[in-house]
Design a protein around this motif. Sequence first.
Motif, PDB file in Angstrom:
ATOM      1  N   LYS A 191       2.374  -8.283  -8.420  1.00  0.00           N
ATOM      2  CA  LYS A 191       2.806  -7.936  -7.058  1.00  0.00           C
ATOM      3  C   LYS A 191       3.206  -6.459  -6.980  1.00  0.00           C
ATOM      4  CE  LYS A 191       4.687 -12.348  -5.352  1.00  0.00           C
ATOM      5  NZ  LYS A 191       5.963 -13.012  -4.985  1.00  0.00           N
ATOM      6  N   ALA A 192       3.785  -5.934  -8.067  1.00  0.00           N
ATOM      7  CA  ALA A 192       4.153  -4.518  -8.080  1.00  0.00           C
ATOM      8  C   ALA A 192       2.901  -3.648  -8.010  1.00  0.00           C
ATOM      9  CB  ALA A 192       4.960  -4.201  -9.333  1.00  0.00           C
ATOM     10  N   ASP A 193       1.859  -4.053  -8.739  1.00  0.00           N
ATOM     11  CA  ASP A 193       0.577  -3.329  -8.654  1.00  0.00           C
ATOM     12  C   ASP A 193       0.075  -3.309  -7.211  1.00  0.00           C
ATOM     13  OD1 ASP A 193       0.254  -2.636 -11.267  1.00  0.00           O
ATOM     14  OD2 ASP A 193      -1.209  -4.208 -11.747  1.00  0.00           O
ATOM     15  N   ALA A 194       0.132  -4.479  -6.572  1.00  0.00           N
ATOM     16  CA  ALA A 194      -0.382  -4.590  -5.204  1.00  0.00           C
ATOM     17  C   ALA A 194       0.453  -3.730  -4.248  1.00  0.00           C
ATOM     18  CB  ALA A 194      -0.364  -6.051  -4.760  1.00  0.00           C
ATOM     19  N   LEU A 195       1.751  -3.636  -4.497  1.00  0.00           N
ATOM     20  CA  LEU A 195       2.599  -2.813  -3.636  1.00  0.00           C
ATOM     21  C   LEU A 195       2.216  -1.335  -3.758  1.00  0.00           C
ATOM     22  CD1 LEU A 195       5.006  -2.327  -1.774  1.00  0.00           C
ATOM     23  CD2 LEU A 195       6.505  -2.398  -3.789  1.00  0.00           C
ATOM     24  N   VAL A 196       2.048  -0.861  -4.988  1.00  0.00           N
ATOM     25  CA  VAL A 196       1.685   0.552  -5.178  1.00  0.00           C
ATOM     26  C   VAL A 196       0.309   0.829  -4.569  1.00  0.00           C
ATOM     27  CG1 VAL A 196       1.097   2.303  -6.905  1.00  0.00           C
ATOM     28  CG2 VAL A 196       3.137   0.868  -7.216  1.00  0.00           C
ATOM     29  N   ASP A 197      -0.639  -0.073  -4.819  1.00  0.00           N
ATOM     30  CA  ASP A 197      -1.986   0.122  -4.247  1.00  0.00           C
ATOM     31  C   ASP A 197      -1.923   0.143  -2.721  1.00  0.00           C
ATOM     32  OD1 ASP A 197      -3.087   0.213  -6.751  1.00  0.00           O
ATOM     33  OD2 ASP A 197      -3.671  -1.908  -6.776  1.00  0.00           O
ATOM     34  N   GLY A 198      -1.121  -0.766  -2.144  1.00  0.00           N
ATOM     35  CA  GLY A 198      -0.994  -0.819  -0.692  1.00  0.00           C
ATOM     36  C   GLY A 198      -0.352   0.441  -0.137  1.00  0.00           C
ATOM     37  N   LEU A 199       0.659   0.957  -0.808  1.00  0.00           N
ATOM     38  CA  LEU A 199       1.300   2.190  -0.345  1.00  0.00           C
ATOM     39  C   LEU A 199       0.324   3.357  -0.413  1.00  0.00           C
ATOM     40  CD1 LEU A 199       4.783   1.680  -2.027  1.00  0.00           C
ATOM     41  CD2 LEU A 199       4.359   1.809   0.441  1.00  0.00           C
ATOM     42  N   ARG A 200      -0.491   3.392  -1.454  1.00  0.00           N
ATOM     43  CA  ARG A 200      -1.479   4.473  -1.565  1.00  0.00           C
ATOM     44  C   ARG A 200      -2.493   4.412  -0.428  1.00  0.00           C
ATOM     45  NH1 ARG A 200      -1.838   4.098  -8.031  1.00  0.00           N
ATOM     46  NH2 ARG A 200      -0.538   5.885  -8.530  1.00  0.00           N
ATOM     47  N   ARG A 201      -2.833   3.195  -0.013  1.00  0.00           N
ATOM     48  CA  ARG A 201      -3.794   3.015   1.090  1.00  0.00           C
ATOM     49  C   ARG A 201      -3.138   3.170   2.454  1.00  0.00           C
ATOM     50  NH1 ARG A 201      -4.976  -1.870  -1.487  1.00  0.00           N
ATOM     51  NH2 ARG A 201      -3.869  -2.901   0.213  1.00  0.00           N
ATOM     52  N   GLY A 202      -1.799   3.180   2.495  1.00  0.00           N
ATOM     53  CA  GLY A 202      -1.086   3.190   3.771  1.00  0.00           C
ATOM     54  C   GLY A 202      -1.002   1.817   4.399  1.00  0.00           C
ATOM     55  N   ASP A 203      -1.147   0.772   3.559  1.00  0.00           N
ATOM     56  CA  ASP A 203      -1.143  -0.598   4.069  1.00  0.00           C
ATOM     57  C   ASP A 203      -0.370  -1.495   3.093  1.00  0.00           C
ATOM     58  OD1 ASP A 203      -1.747  -2.949   5.389  1.00  0.00           O
ATOM     59  OD2 ASP A 203      -3.665  -3.190   4.335  1.00  0.00           O
TER      60      ASP A 203
END
Length: 180
Positions: A156-168
């Motif tokens: 979930k932490a990976d997904a959070l960082v990836d989402g922040l990088r995408r702006g989503d």
Amino acid sequence: MSVPVEDGTGFGLGEQDAARFAGILARYPTRRSALMPTLWLIQDRDGHISDAAVAWTAAQLELSEAKVREVVSFYAMYRDRPQARHVLQVCHNISCHILGAQPLLARLEGKLGVRRGEATPDGEFALEGVECLGACGMGPCLQLGKHLYEHLTPEKADALVDGLRRGDPPRPDTDRDLEA
Ligand code: FES
């Protein structure tokens, strides 16, 4: 923007934030009781609490500058200097530690290429280990501004960082009203 709340400290609020400040003051019996939500308002606008903001807050709330600085430095959610755009504050206190805070921090360190207490060179992310975030049964948890992410796993932490990088970014589990 005009600066209606100016008192010679070199710091002021625009009209909209002055109205927020007035709303905060109205909720407390004494001005000094409004310290923490006032600091949050300033940080929400500026990203950190500058020396001028400390002086302004002390003057407005009839406190010493030393008292204001003490609160800014004590609580992990306040910052006294500009930091990264996204500050990931991972609780590493006892409950969250038992529930997996260390693997979570390790994954974030690897993902971001920084150690806790550091920021990425592009200024996008900072990673911090902090004391109890007040959500001990929902750990391990992470605060990002007003957002709290609970029951985190490394995935979930990976997904959070990836989402922040995408702006989503994924929806947080809780939004905290830190001006209350
Ligand atoms: S120990 Fe992590 S929120 Fe309390």
